[in-house]
Design an enzyme around this catalytic site. Structure first.
Site, PDB file in Angstrom:
ATOM      1  N   LYS B 184     -15.396 -12.635  37.382  1.00 18.02           N
ATOM      2  CA  LYS B 184     -14.490 -13.568  36.707  1.00 18.02           C
ATOM      3  C   LYS B 184     -14.921 -14.949  37.177  1.00 18.02           C
ATOM      4  O   LYS B 184     -14.791 -15.287  38.355  1.00 18.02           O
ATOM      5  CB  LYS B 184     -13.044 -13.249  37.104  1.00 18.02           C
ATOM      6  CG  LYS B 184     -11.993 -13.787  36.141  1.00 18.02           C
ATOM      7  CD  LYS B 184     -11.788 -15.283  36.222  1.00 18.02           C
ATOM      8  CE  LYS B 184     -10.978 -15.663  37.444  1.00 18.02           C
ATOM      9  NZ  LYS B 184     -10.808 -17.134  37.568  1.00 18.02           N
ATOM     10  N   GLY B 241     -10.655 -17.349  48.212  1.00 20.14           N
ATOM     11  CA  GLY B 241      -9.821 -18.412  47.680  1.00 20.14           C
ATOM     12  C   GLY B 241      -8.574 -18.608  48.507  1.00 20.14           C
ATOM     13  O   GLY B 241      -8.588 -18.393  49.719  1.00 20.14           O
ATOM     14  N   SER B 242      -7.505 -18.970  47.823  1.00 16.43           N
ATOM     15  CA  SER B 242      -6.269 -19.324  48.531  1.00 16.43           C
ATOM     16  C   SER B 242      -5.474 -18.083  48.914  1.00 16.43           C
ATOM     17  O   SER B 242      -5.671 -16.997  48.376  1.00 16.43           O
ATOM     18  CB  SER B 242      -5.397 -20.192  47.625  1.00 16.43           C
ATOM     19  OG  SER B 242      -4.957 -19.423  46.515  1.00 16.43           O
ATOM     20  N   GLY B 245      -3.585 -16.951  45.814  1.00 15.06           N
ATOM     21  CA  GLY B 245      -4.419 -16.158  44.912  1.00 15.06           C
ATOM     22  C   GLY B 245      -4.669 -14.759  45.456  1.00 15.06           C
ATOM     23  O   GLY B 245      -4.550 -13.770  44.734  1.00 15.06           O
ATOM     24  N   GLY B 246      -5.003 -14.681  46.738  1.00 16.75           N
ATOM     25  CA  GLY B 246      -5.277 -13.382  47.342  1.00 16.75           C
ATOM     26  C   GLY B 246      -4.072 -12.464  47.310  1.00 16.75           C
ATOM     27  O   GLY B 246      -4.173 -11.274  46.979  1.00 16.75           O
ATOM     28  N   GLU B 265     -10.716 -12.977  50.928  1.00 17.08           N
ATOM     29  CA  GLU B 265     -10.910 -13.902  52.052  1.00 17.08           C
ATOM     30  C   GLU B 265     -10.102 -15.129  51.706  1.00 17.08           C
ATOM     31  O   GLU B 265     -10.385 -15.802  50.715  1.00 17.08           O
ATOM     32  CB  GLU B 265     -12.408 -14.179  52.217  1.00 17.08           C
ATOM     33  CG  GLU B 265     -12.745 -14.909  53.495  1.00 17.08           C
ATOM     34  CD  GLU B 265     -12.702 -16.414  53.297  1.00 17.08           C
ATOM     35  OE1 GLU B 265     -11.595 -16.994  53.363  1.00 17.08           O
ATOM     36  OE2 GLU B 265     -13.768 -16.993  53.088  1.00 17.08           O
ATOM     37  N   CYS B 302     -13.808 -22.887  54.215  1.00 20.53           N
ATOM     38  CA  CYS B 302     -12.819 -21.952  54.770  1.00 20.53           C
ATOM     39  C   CYS B 302     -12.751 -22.063  56.282  1.00 20.53           C
ATOM     40  O   CYS B 302     -11.776 -21.647  56.893  1.00 20.53           O
ATOM     41  CB  CYS B 302     -13.190 -20.508  54.439  1.00 20.53           C
ATOM     42  SG  CYS B 302     -13.514 -20.208  52.726  1.00 20.53           S
ATOM     43  N   GLU B 391      -2.896 -23.490  56.579  1.00 22.53           N
ATOM     44  CA  GLU B 391      -4.058 -24.254  56.139  1.00 22.53           C
ATOM     45  C   GLU B 391      -3.682 -25.333  55.126  1.00 22.53           C
ATOM     46  O   GLU B 391      -2.936 -25.085  54.182  1.00 22.53           O
ATOM     47  CB  GLU B 391      -5.084 -23.294  55.503  1.00 22.53           C
ATOM     48  CG  GLU B 391      -6.362 -23.986  55.053  1.00 22.53           C
ATOM     49  CD  GLU B 391      -7.328 -23.028  54.355  1.00 22.53           C
ATOM     50  OE1 GLU B 391      -6.885 -21.970  53.887  1.00 22.53           O
ATOM     51  OE2 GLU B 391      -8.524 -23.355  54.279  1.00 22.53           O
TER      52      GLU B 391
END
Lengths: 527, 527
Positions: B184, B241-242, B245-246, B265, B302, B391
């Protein structure tokens, strides 16, 4: 035998009375057996998890050699307890003395296998990539190895009161990895669990390790197990049992703030495909072997063959007739608990009532007894009704008449994930079913060419797991030396001075491990 | 540069127009850029997953040597596309040409690293335990090795348009394992994604592999990604990603009938602990290095250090003053997207408004620009307000004043899971903080002694992952050669005739693999 207190084992001590009481049940005598056991209270659970959390960091960095001594000591203490086990296990489970002896041997073999895994050290996956200060930017020195995840909750299984219970493969592999273990005892064999729990407690004390690395919690129902899986201290879960039980644990774990690995081995129907050439060559051997495999331990093995596929024809009819007479002549046998026997009868009844299923042979049973049953359906019915391919735990199997040999591969493609899948074939006839073995490898954790799926060898190459729903995490095995990898994660150390590195990663390789050094395997000292 | 069609890549062909359209955005020019891209339609998704499912079995059993050629060919085609990448990536991401060159090199290095992993073959974990017909019961012959899980969905990340995107580490490792990949594309760099996708498509065609092993789907929003994660064909997910999102992907995966591994991650604050001895010995080096590490790529790594811990005292005040002036003098820089810049400003504002937080330096910014910021709090405030340790993606960091050096270990114990943790110390002062390094190893995937966490080396020992919430599965890494292990599961073959075994497990060891044979490593032919 030590007098039983019926209380949970919490580190070096025991739990307190107060939780719901229960007793074991002798399925042969059909009567309650032994002393009362007390379910762990919430303060017992807090106590056990607090001890485990406190013990975890030092246990994670303990020397492998120290854990070797622990595992071997546990095995020795279990062997010492054999007379007590021979006395109690047949009463709590209905399993015969020969099985107690075999399973004791297997349990101790498992513990010693993980001791040998620790001696070898390969499970650590130690890797070293040396730095290069002259590179721009400077290349750092990086070293990585596996590290214990932390406290693990293990659920004892009903059908292996030793090998998949308190000191079974989950506990042995987790302790080997350096994870504290809290076992939720299976209520069907609490006395057996207590004996083994005390053996572990004694071994830990004698090895001088922190007693907090092991606790054993009794539970009449599900509340203790539920609390454990939800507890923030617990970092992974090991379970062997039903799909319903495994799914419930996964749902509980999904509610946690921090997701954790849940290794649930949930059984399987273990399909067997019998090709015409094999049937022509040795129908009796195959048929008799399958029947014996189903009957083993009254069908109470995760690997019991529950679906037999063969193509219509003369060979099929002969096999069917022989199986029918074998099942009709088989005796009922005592199952582990009246509940398991009742669930078995319920499962057979549901199959038998299905319009597309015929009952070829069935022995009536009641109480804790399980009566062998042979059922039959055809491929079209099975494809239309996937519920017929679900496990019925007990001494039964379903024969599936395929329209043609070509249909067998299609039937394989429709299977859910399995612990095992078996093919009986002549090598020279397999050219006609090129993809069958490959399809089965995509569906199962272990594929057998000939033979029977019961009998799970404990060694390095064994894989006991498989795609969903056979297990919740197909990337792992619950039997064999690779089982230790379930309880670890890798950690990299960058630019550490040699003196601050664990010995496993020090430049001089004091433990003489095989390590991946700058991309090449090496088991010699670097400098 | 090939003319862009703006359509998804589906196997050997392209998707159809019809899905929601979007364009890239040039954050430097603050304007839309390039052609219109079409989100994949549901029929595009069905087409891609159908092709992947059909290609999966043969790809899983394809020779490693064939996948070596594929990975190297992809790397070659990406290198050929470098001029196009240098043209488009700065427009789509604001990243400079030097970064495009570096990241292209890294991406190709990753692809070639996995090619070398395939050549070595150790990732297969091939194991052989020979049978013994004389034993009672007969001991079976068992052989096991890793096998590809099946089609994988990979989500391109915004902050590494090459190395963590279409042909990034997830795709490279999954293709290496023999898993078809459906990517994607991240909507922030669709043109870059298309160039790389076409390079992969070309490489697959030239290698003569089934085109169904790769597709690239565009998506203006989240519906394509959602459909992929829920699709029964998909057997694992890779994401960088964030946290938001995860977590969303994990929730989607939990709704599936069949659970699958999700490797998300999700970033980290990458705490840095600075002990007094190190501060006394080299305050300027540490301070300047930390500032530079935060500023790298405008803080969009990251591994950017977001929390700096040091104990109160003269050394602390000097470091604070120097950091303050460094941040005050730092320039704003272009971030990847206006949305990321806006989220960064929002994060800094929330920190700054906290009563326990002081703003030591802050540069105003707007649009796609990110202004460096240095904030400060004290240990008590941080312990009481864990949200301050979350973060903030961008060029900022939070200095934490500890009351004493003894408090540093306590602060470490309160940390969530991290990708990295760093300690600056003199070796001889570490005796006073014996458990600090151990606590950090229990919290992070990589622990640094000195140095700075940005700069993730791609090699065998690198671990890029960590306990929740740094990653969803701490048992794995998304950078380095061990990343291939995310996409496989072990399968055992029992009593297979040699001719039916894959070459990796045949007795004569035709591939000369290192295998665990009867418990001992061996890379020679057995017979």
């Amino acid at each position: 035998m030590t007098e039983s207190s019926g209380l949970s084992i919490i580190g070096a001590g025991r739990g307190k009375p107060g939780g719901k009481c229960f007793r074991a049940f002798d399925p042969t005598a059909n009567a309650a057996y032994g002393v009362e056991f007390h379910s762990a209270s919430s303060s017992d659970i807090e106590h056990a998890t607090t001890l485990a959390a406190a013990a975890a960091p030092a246990f994670a960095r303990s020397a492998g050699a120290q854990r070797v001594i622990l595992l071997e000591s546990i095995a020795n203490h279990i062997e010492t307890a054999l007379p007590s086990l021979i006395e109690i296990i047949p009463r709590e489970t209905g399993l015969p003395e020969a099985r107690v002896r075999n399973e004791t041997a297997r349990t101790c073999l498992q513990l010693r296998l993980f001791a040998s895994v620790l001696r070898d050290g390969d499970w650590l996956d130690a890797r070293i990539d040396h730095g290069d200060a002259a590179r721009s930017p400077p290349k750092p020195d990086l070293r990585s190895m596996h590290r214990a995840l932390g406290p693990v909750a293990v659920f004892g299984a009903s059908n292996f009161p030793l090998a998949f219970s308190v000191a079974g493969g989950d506990t042995a592999s987790a302790l080997a990895a350096g994870c504290p273990v809290i076992v939720k005892a299976h209520p069907a064999h609490p006395g057996t669990s207590e004996i083994i729990g005390l053996a572990i407690q004694t071994a830990i004390r004698e090895c001088g390790l922190d007693a907090g690395i092991f606790s054993l919690l009794f539970d009449a129902e599900h509340s203790v197990g539920t609390a454990l899986v939800k507890h923030p201290v617990i970092q992974a879960v090991g379970f062997t049992g039903s799909q319903r039980g495994g799914r419930a644990l996964l749902a509980l774990a999904a509610q946690r703030k921090q997701p954790i690995p849940v290794y649930a081995e949930m059984g399987s129907v273990n399909p067997v495909f019998i090709l015409p050439g094999a049937l022509a060559a040795r129908a009796e051997t195959i048929t008799d072997g399958l029947h014996a495999s189903v009957m083993l331990a009254c069908g109470q093995f995760c690997t019991s063959p529950g679906l037999l596929f063969a193509a219509d024809g003369a060979g099929y009819d002969d096999m069917r007739a022989r199986l029918k007479s074998l099942f009709a002549e088989s005796n009922t046998a005592t199952m582990l608990t009246p509940g398991i026997a009742e669930a078995y009868r319920h499962g057979i009844k549901a199959l038998a009532q299905h319009p597309g299923v015929d009952v070829l042979a069935q022995r009536d049973s009641s109480g804790s007894q399980g009566g062998p049953a042979l059922l039959e359906t055809d491929a079209a019915t099975l494809l239309a009704h996937p519920e017929l391919a679900e496990e019925v735990f007990g001494p039964s199997t379903v024969l599936v008449r395929a329209e043609s040999v070509a249909q067998l591969t299609k039937l394989a493609e429709h299977l859910d994930g399995q612990l095992t899948a078996t093919v009986h074939a002549e090598v020279d006839e397999l050219g006609n079913y090129a993809t069958l073995l490959d399809v089965l490898q995509s569906r199962a954790g272990r594929v057998l060419f000939g033979g029977f799926p019961t009998g799970v060898e404990v060694n390095h190459a064994m894989i006991h797991g498989g795609p969903w729903p056979a297990s919740s995490d197909s990337r792992s095995t619950s039997v064999g030396s690779a089982a230790i990898l379930r309880w670890v994660r890798p950690v990299a150390l960058q630019n550490f001075p040699d003196a601050l590195l664990p010995p496993e990663l020090q430049e001089k390789n004091p433990l003489r491990l095989r390590r991946l050094v700058d991309g090449k395997f090496s088991d010699v000292s670097i400098s």
